[in-house]
Design an enzyme around this catalytic site. Structure first.
Site, PDB file in Angstrom:
ATOM      1  CD  GLU A  80     -27.457 -21.606  17.276  1.00 49.13           C
ATOM      2  OE1 GLU A  80     -27.197 -20.907  18.273  1.00 49.13           O
ATOM      3  OE2 GLU A  80     -27.442 -21.161  16.108  1.00 49.13           O
ATOM      4  CG  HIS A 102     -28.842 -17.844  22.085  1.00 49.53           C
ATOM      5  ND1 HIS A 102     -29.129 -16.595  22.570  1.00 49.53           N
ATOM      6  CD2 HIS A 102     -28.589 -17.692  20.751  1.00 49.53           C
ATOM      7  CE1 HIS A 102     -29.050 -15.727  21.576  1.00 49.53           C
ATOM      8  NE2 HIS A 102     -28.734 -16.359  20.465  1.00 49.53           N
ATOM      9  CE  LYS A 116     -22.067 -12.961  18.087  1.00 50.88           C
ATOM     10  NZ  LYS A 116     -23.108 -12.906  19.127  1.00 50.88           N
ATOM     11  CG  HIS A 126     -27.157 -12.204  17.650  1.00 53.54           C
ATOM     12  ND1 HIS A 126     -26.653 -12.504  18.893  1.00 53.54           N
ATOM     13  CD2 HIS A 126     -28.057 -13.179  17.362  1.00 53.54           C
ATOM     14  CE1 HIS A 126     -27.221 -13.615  19.341  1.00 53.54           C
ATOM     15  NE2 HIS A 126     -28.069 -14.052  18.431  1.00 53.54           N
ATOM     16  CG  ASP A 176     -29.984 -16.081  15.111  1.00 53.47           C
ATOM     17  OD1 ASP A 176     -29.642 -15.370  16.081  1.00 53.47           O
ATOM     18  OD2 ASP A 176     -29.649 -17.272  15.013  1.00 53.47           O
ATOM     19  CG  ASN A 177     -26.221 -14.443  14.189  1.00 51.71           C
ATOM     20  OD1 ASN A 177     -26.983 -15.260  14.707  1.00 51.71           O
ATOM     21  ND2 ASN A 177     -25.215 -13.910  14.821  1.00 51.71           N
TER      22      ASN A 177
HETATM   23 ZN    ZN Z   1     -29.106 -15.877  18.370  1.00 49.73          ZN
END
Ligand code: ZN
Length: 433
Positions: free
Chosen positions: A229, A226, A80, A77, A327-328
């Site tokens: 989660e 996604h 972000k 991401h 991921d992040n």
């Molecule tokens: Zn993600």
């Protein structure tokens, strides 16, 4: 250490059979083989079993250092990334992350802000040895009108260094506004992107999934979800995605991320879901660092009791393609991270037990995500392929995965690159209130 000549030979490189085809017969119990690698004009001309007698006087001796193909990071991401200093997660929970990131997006994500943070992330990934990366792009109105043009420009700028893919990201309830979602699907198709949504249990989930699949078929798009989660065992959207894929006769690639709740469900339910996932041809990516951070976060300061990851071993045993990814990075969903796929692999080895035996787990950061992303020749070392690889200090798994390997050498098109990580201070002016 890496010669600058247009043709050179690296002797005694330690490569892994899972990502270097044709070496199974000469590899040791850890899956490694000692080889000599000839590089000519930016490509791998030959990979041959190491032959001490035949070692050329002018070969560079790697002394048994591990050499892996450049990484493929299939779930990130970078829109972000690095907003943590101005928008931390107040309590480390998933809801805390969702609210903080959403508020930051509304307040701060103009084109310049998104572009500069994306570029920062890509410079880190590149320096760590990543060659291809898929990012999700928050596409909740009006953000899609800002982020997709930025993505297209950044992708052009990075072509040749990092192959960048984009997938739209929105809660699947956003699909209820069909007119808007259909326009988004067309926009994603125009950008040669991937159609992505976040699935959760809604009364009309099946109908919404059918619409997502119909749009993907109409535009010839791959899909990226996604899913689940959460630790809620009632979350079974992974199974619903597999069913929708089977019903629709979808023929593109489908990648599903997270699937955390699967690890909490009763065995019989798990088996039924995995049968459907395998039959539908889904690939699954686990995000071990982010899931470890967010899942089982407790508001009462008690200790987490589970790791948050999904059932990758059971999936792989059934032939389901499995990957791990970053991921992040430094945002409310994960306070840490630097898009270093060696760190992801190291953490996955600990959290998911990618060891004893290591078997073909290295594919999870290389050949498998490359296939999901339709990137021919990425994620493997092979004669005739691009000379894009990483030379580590470690000569064994225990050496490779014990240190950060900050001094690794990244070779692109046959040449060692300048590995410079961007300075955090560059982002300071974007972080002021
Ligand atoms: Zn993600």
């Amino acid at each position: 250490m890496i010669p600058t000549a247009r043709s050179y030979r690296l002797a005694k490189a330690r490569v892994h059979q899972s990502v270097t085809p044709g070496l199974a017969a000469i590899s040791d119990s850890d899956g490694f083989a000692l080889v000599d690698v000839t590089v000519t004009d930016g490509r791998i001309a030959a990979i041959t079993p190491h032959d001490r007698a035949a070692a050329h006087a002018n070969a560079t001796d790697l002394g048994g250092r591990i050499v892996l193909p450049c990484f493929v990071d299939c779930h990130t991401h970078i829109d972000k990334g690095h907003i943590w200093p101005r928008r931390p997660n107040p309590d480390g929970t998933f809801m805390g992350a969702l609210n903080a990131a959403g508020a930051d997006r509304v307040a701060r994500w103009n084109a310049e802000d998104v572009a500069r943070r994306m570029d920062f992330s890509l410079r880190s990934a590149y320096a760590h040895g990543t060659r291809a990366l898929r990012t999700h792009l928050d596409s909740v109105p009006p953000q899609e009108e800002i982020s997709w043009p930025v993505f297209e420009a950044v992708r052009d700028e990075w072509r040749g260094r990092i192959e960048l893919q984009g997938a739209c990201l929105l809660g699947i309830d956003g699909v209820r506004d069909k007119k808007w979602f259909d326009a988004l699907a067309a926009r994603v198709a125009a950008a040669k992107g991937v159609l992505g949504v976040v699935t959760y249990m809604l009364p009309d989930l099946e109908e919404l999934l059918d619409h997502v699949f119909a749009k993907a078929i109409e535009h010839g798009l791959d899909l990226d979800f996604h899913a689940d989660e959460t630790d809620d065992i009632a979350a079974i959207s992974l199974k619903k995605i597999a069913e929708a894929a089977l019903w629709s006769g979808f023929e593109g690639n489908i990648l599903v991320g997270h699937c955390c709740s699967l690890a909490r469900q009763p065995d019989l339910d798990v088996l039924e879901t995995l049968d459907k996932v395998a039959k539908a041809g889904l690939a699954v990516v686990s995000l071990p660092m982010c899931n470890l951070y967010l899942q089982d976060r407790r508001s009462d300061q008690t200790t987490p009791r589970w790791r948050g990851v999904t059932l990758l071993h059971e999936m792989k045993a059934r032939g389901i393609p499995v990957a791990v990814a970053s991921d992040n990075t430094r945002d409310p969903f994960y306070a840490y991270g630097d898009l270093d796929m060696l760190e992801v692999y190291r953490m996955a080895t600990r959290i998911l037990h990618f060891d004893h035996p290591v078997a073909d787990w290295p594919k999870a950061v290389a050949a498998t995500p490359a296939k999901v992303m339709r990137l021919d020749g990425f994620g493997t070392l092979a004669a005739g392929g691009d000379a894009d690889f990483i030379v580590f200090k470690g000569r064994s798994w225990t050496e490779l995965l014990s240190r950060p390997e900050s001094d690794r050498i990244v070779v692109r098109a046959g040449h060692a690159i300048e590995r410079e990580l961007p300075d955090y201070a560059e982002l300071d002016e974007l972080m002021v209130e």
